[in-house]
Scaffold this active site. Sequence first.
Site, PDB file in Angstrom:
ATOM      1  N   GLN A  99      -0.060  35.504  89.335  1.00  0.00           N
ATOM      2  CA  GLN A  99      -0.742  36.764  89.657  1.00  0.00           C
ATOM      3  C   GLN A  99      -0.594  37.733  88.485  1.00  0.00           C
ATOM      4  O   GLN A  99      -1.190  38.807  88.498  1.00  0.00           O
ATOM      5  CB  GLN A  99      -0.126  37.396  90.916  1.00  0.00           C
ATOM      6  CG  GLN A  99      -0.221  36.521  92.152  1.00  0.00           C
ATOM      7  CD  GLN A  99       0.540  37.137  93.309  1.00  0.00           C
ATOM      8  OE1 GLN A  99       0.004  37.924  94.090  1.00  0.00           O
ATOM      9  NE2 GLN A  99       1.814  36.794  93.428  1.00  0.00           N
ATOM     10  N   ASN A 100       0.241  37.346  87.510  1.00  0.00           N
ATOM     11  CA  ASN A 100       0.578  38.254  86.412  1.00  0.00           C
ATOM     12  C   ASN A 100      -0.507  38.236  85.332  1.00  0.00           C
ATOM     13  O   ASN A 100      -1.119  37.199  85.082  1.00  0.00           O
ATOM     14  CB  ASN A 100       1.929  37.871  85.789  1.00  0.00           C
ATOM     15  CG  ASN A 100       3.055  37.897  86.822  1.00  0.00           C
ATOM     16  OD1 ASN A 100       2.941  38.582  87.843  1.00  0.00           O
ATOM     17  ND2 ASN A 100       4.098  37.130  86.584  1.00  0.00           N
ATOM     18  N   HIS A 117      -5.404  36.710  88.636  1.00  0.00           N
ATOM     19  CA  HIS A 117      -5.739  38.149  88.603  1.00  0.00           C
ATOM     20  C   HIS A 117      -6.193  38.598  87.215  1.00  0.00           C
ATOM     21  O   HIS A 117      -6.235  39.795  86.940  1.00  0.00           O
ATOM     22  CB  HIS A 117      -4.524  38.994  89.051  1.00  0.00           C
ATOM     23  CG  HIS A 117      -4.263  38.876  90.520  1.00  0.00           C
ATOM     24  ND1 HIS A 117      -3.120  39.348  91.114  1.00  0.00           N
ATOM     25  CD2 HIS A 117      -4.989  38.328  91.527  1.00  0.00           C
ATOM     26  CE1 HIS A 117      -3.158  39.111  92.415  1.00  0.00           C
ATOM     27  NE2 HIS A 117      -4.268  38.473  92.687  1.00  0.00           N
TER      28      HIS A 117
HETATM   29  N1  APR Z   1      14.012  37.967  89.865  1.00  0.00           N
HETATM   30  C1  APR Z   1      13.313  37.505  90.940  1.00  0.00           C
HETATM   31  N2  APR Z   1      12.514  38.283  91.710  1.00  0.00           N
HETATM   32  C2  APR Z   1      12.418  39.588  91.355  1.00  0.00           C
HETATM   33  C3  APR Z   1      13.112  40.145  90.250  1.00  0.00           C
HETATM   34  C4  APR Z   1      13.933  39.272  89.486  1.00  0.00           C
HETATM   35  N3  APR Z   1      14.621  39.706  88.420  1.00  0.00           N
HETATM   36  N4  APR Z   1      12.818  41.482  90.184  1.00  0.00           N
HETATM   37  C5  APR Z   1      11.968  41.725  91.209  1.00  0.00           C
HETATM   38  N5  APR Z   1      11.745  40.612  91.921  1.00  0.00           N
HETATM   39  C6  APR Z   1      10.893  40.440  93.109  1.00  0.00           C
HETATM   40  C7  APR Z   1      10.927  41.630  94.053  1.00  0.00           C
HETATM   41  O1  APR Z   1      11.956  41.479  95.009  1.00  0.00           O
HETATM   42  C8  APR Z   1       9.533  41.557  94.693  1.00  0.00           C
HETATM   43  O2  APR Z   1       9.568  40.782  95.880  1.00  0.00           O
HETATM   44  O3  APR Z   1       9.570  40.337  92.655  1.00  0.00           O
HETATM   45  C9  APR Z   1       8.666  40.824  93.658  1.00  0.00           C
HETATM   46  C10 APR Z   1       7.654  41.723  92.989  1.00  0.00           C
HETATM   47  O4  APR Z   1       6.743  42.134  93.978  1.00  0.00           O
HETATM   48  P1  APR Z   1       5.519  43.094  93.570  1.00  0.00           P
HETATM   49  O5  APR Z   1       6.042  44.209  92.731  1.00  0.00           O
HETATM   50  O6  APR Z   1       4.779  43.400  94.827  1.00  0.00           O
HETATM   51  O7  APR Z   1       4.611  42.205  92.596  1.00  0.00           O
HETATM   52  P2  APR Z   1       3.621  41.039  93.018  1.00  0.00           P
HETATM   53  O8  APR Z   1       4.071  40.378  94.279  1.00  0.00           O
HETATM   54  O9  APR Z   1       3.431  40.198  91.819  1.00  0.00           O
HETATM   55  O10 APR Z   1       2.255  41.839  93.318  1.00  0.00           O
HETATM   56  C11 APR Z   1       1.108  41.061  93.593  1.00  0.00           C
HETATM   57  O11 APR Z   1      -0.252  43.060  93.614  1.00  0.00           O
HETATM   58  O12 APR Z   1      -0.709  45.085  92.656  1.00  0.00           O
HETATM   59  C12 APR Z   1      -1.137  43.790  92.759  1.00  0.00           C
HETATM   60  O13 APR Z   1      -2.418  42.628  91.185  1.00  0.00           O
HETATM   61  C13 APR Z   1      -1.130  43.128  91.412  1.00  0.00           C
HETATM   62  O14 APR Z   1      -0.586  40.849  90.873  1.00  0.00           O
HETATM   63  C14 APR Z   1      -0.137  41.998  91.574  1.00  0.00           C
HETATM   64  C15 APR Z   1      -0.122  41.767  93.072  1.00  0.00           C
END
Ligand code: APR
Length: 243
Positions: A99-100, A117
Amino acid sequence: MAGRRQDKAIVPPSIVILTGAGISAESGVDTFRDKDGIWSKIDYRDVATPEGFARNPAMVHEFYNMRRERLKDIRPNAAHFALAKLEQAHPGEFLLVTQNIDSLHEQAGSRKLIHMHGQHDSALCALCEMRFPWEGAMSLETGCKACGSRGYVRPDVVWFGEMPYRMDEIFRALGTADLFISIGTSGNVYPAAGFVSQARQAGARTVELNLEPSEGVSHFDEAVHGKATEIVPAFVEKLLAGG
Ligand code: APR
Ligand code: ZN
């Protein structure tokens, strides 16, 4: 790890992996929904929706110009490298869906990769729909490399309400997965948050590797919580040792 039996031969298992912002957190990339995350500083409706872009394109360009600048100097961490090692060592089908929009998986050596994405270093022309590599700042003055139009070039990032890329390939892979691993994602955003259910329907073993339980943790057979740079390499080593 056992694969599917097909006319007596054991076919190696098919692996599908989904990653989110958490896998890049230890490389210095902000996540979205953690405390002090990106969406705690700016309203996603202003910078990650087509309506926001129509309302104030200059603000959206500035947001992604800042992100593009920051993503230029980051480096992959042990979790990215572990997934590249698994792809190279695994004899069966393998697909990494991220998703990154950063390019840390590519930098670590991953090749069987889909950016569902979009990507920070790519531009999209809203007029002719051509996508082309893009470094540096983008603005309303930026001309399309294909049709030459100005004012239609936008970041090649899939915004809320838009269709993610290559969903047919992703659904096909989920439909034949033996192992589905979700890494560093909060399970808040569909369709990615629904992949675990599709994998389960296909009979896959489902594993969550995340800093803390995600929204969807109850859908997984197994969950390991901790830092990606620790739990992902450990999980890959166990897999490659037959675990
Ligand atoms: N190691 C493992 N997991 C981690 C770490 C780490 N060091 N730091 C944070 N996390 C976890 C958090 O606990 C959280 O559950 O990563 C997750 C990040 O969640 P989000 O910030 O919601 O990101 P993501 O799930 O990728 O968002 C999905 O939302 O805004 C849209 O398009 C954007 O691709 C993104 C999508
Ligand atoms: Zn164009």
